[in-house]
Design a protein around this motif. Structure first.
Motif, mmCIF file in Angstrom:
data_model
loop_
_atom_site.group_PDB
_atom_site.id
_atom_site.type_symbol
_atom_site.label_atom_id
_atom_site.label_comp_id
_atom_site.label_asym_id
_atom_site.label_seq_id
_atom_site.Cartn_x
_atom_site.Cartn_y
_atom_site.Cartn_z
ATOM 1 N N PHE A 155 0.902 -1.273 0.191
ATOM 2 C CA PHE A 155 -0.153 -0.003 0.089
ATOM 3 C C PHE A 155 0.943 1.279 0.277
ATOM 4 C CE2 PHE A 155 -3.851 -2.389 1.250
ATOM 5 C CZ PHE A 155 -4.722 -1.771 0.486
ATOM 6 N N ASN A 156 1.932 1.203 0.703
ATOM 7 C CA ASN A 156 2.850 2.537 1.147
ATOM 8 C C ASN A 156 3.397 2.679 -0.298
ATOM 9 O OD1 ASN A 156 2.151 2.909 3.592
ATOM 10 N ND2 ASN A 156 3.748 1.696 4.454
ATOM 11 N N GLU A 158 2.223 1.805 -3.215
ATOM 12 C CA GLU A 158 1.378 2.319 -4.450
ATOM 13 C C GLU A 158 0.648 3.707 -4.110
ATOM 14 O OE1 GLU A 158 -0.795 1.423 -7.884
ATOM 15 O OE2 GLU A 158 1.014 0.256 -7.091
ATOM 16 N N PHE A 159 0.591 3.984 -2.717
ATOM 17 C CA PHE A 159 -0.264 5.035 -2.510
ATOM 18 C C PHE A 159 0.625 6.191 -1.576
ATOM 19 C CE2 PHE A 159 -3.317 1.926 -3.226
ATOM 20 C CZ PHE A 159 -3.981 2.384 -4.211
ATOM 21 N N SER A 163 -1.666 5.996 1.747
ATOM 22 C CA SER A 163 -2.025 4.599 2.147
ATOM 23 C C SER A 163 -3.190 4.258 2.926
ATOM 24 C CB SER A 163 -0.902 3.880 2.572
ATOM 25 O OG SER A 163 -0.885 2.467 3.023
ATOM 26 N N GLN A 167 -6.911 2.819 2.649
ATOM 27 C CA GLN A 167 -7.290 1.511 3.190
ATOM 28 C C GLN A 167 -8.728 2.046 4.105
ATOM 29 O OE1 GLN A 167 -4.379 -0.893 5.183
ATOM 30 N NE2 GLN A 167 -3.018 0.728 4.182
#
Length: 200
Positions: A155-156, A158-159, A163, A167
C-alpha cells in the motif's frame, strides 16, 4: 346512503392517492392505487394501510424490519485483485491450491487482525474459499506472517502518504450476506482512489 364525514383536523392528511376510513371508531389513512388485471374489465383497487389519524398526528403502522447482516468485502477484495501477483511471488514453494489458501488467509488476517471460522463467514472473499481456509486455522506458518507484513508495504509503495486514507475508504465497503448487494459500489471507491493518485 349517508355520506361519511370526517373532522376537519383529519382532512389535512388526506392527500392525492390516499383515503380516510373509519374502523372501530378510529380514523385510518390508506394509500390507494389501481391497476389493470388481465381478464377483468375494470381497474382493481389496492389499499395499503398507512396509520391511524388522531388530533395530535398520525400513528404510523409498525413495520417489521428483516434482520440483515453485512459482511466485509472492500479492503480484502482490493488487496486480492491489486496485489495478488506480489503476494504470489512471496508464497512460492507451495502447490497452487495451498498457495491460494495462504494468500487469502493472509489477506483476511491483515484486514481483521485475527482469523477464525466466524471471521471467515463475515468476509466475502473468505467465504468463497472457506473449504481451503479452515485447515489453516490451527496451522499458521511463517509465510502467512510474511504476507501479512508485506501488505502495508505494498500500500505504501502504491499510495505513499495516502495509504491509510485509501484503506479507510476500502474498509467502508460491506455487502449483504444474502444478496451480496454492496453497501457502496467498489467502483465508486476505485474512482476515489484514482482521483487521489491523480492529485499527485
Amino acid at each position: 346512503m349517508n355520506k361519511i364525514t370526517f373532522p376537519d383536523w383529519s382532512l389535512k392528511y388526506k392527500t392525492k392517492g390516499t383515503s380516510l376510513r373509519y374502523s372501530n371508531g378510529r380514523i385510518q389513512l390508506y394509500k390507494v392505487s389501481s391497476h389493470r388485471v388481465k381478464g377483468v374489465s375494470y381497474p382493481v383497487t389496492i389499499s395499503e394501510y398507512i396509520g391511524t389519524i388522531t388530533e395530535e398526528g398520525i400513528i404510523y403502522k409498525k413495520v417489521k424490519i428483516e434482520n440483515i447482516s453485512f459482511i466485509e468485502y472492500g479492503l480484502s477484495f482490493f488487496i486480492y485483485n491489486h496485489f495478488h501477483r506480489d503476494l504470489t511471488r512471496l508464497a512460492n514453494g507451495y502447490k497452487s491450491i495451498k498457495k491460494e489458501a495462504i494468500i487469502i488467509y493472509s489477506i483476511v488476517k491483515y484486514v481483521f487482525k485475527y482469523v477464525d471460522e466466524y471471521i471467515i463467514n463475515n468476509c466475502l472473499l473468505a467465504i468463497k474459499y472457506k473449504d481451503i481456509l479452515l485447515p489453516l486455522l490451527n496451522n499458521e506458518n511463517k509465510t502467512i506472517n510474511l504476507l501479512v507484513n508485506k501488505i502495508p508495504m505494498l500500500f505504501n509503495r502504491e499510495f505513499k502518504n495516502d495509504s491509510l486514507r485509501i484503506q479507510a475508504y476500502l474498509r467502508t465497503l460491506y455487502c449483504d450476506s444474502k444478496t451480496r448487494y454492496e453497501s457502496i459500489k467498489l467502483e465508486d471507491i476505485l474512482t476515489l482512489i484514482r482521483e487521489v493518485k491523480d492529485e499527485k
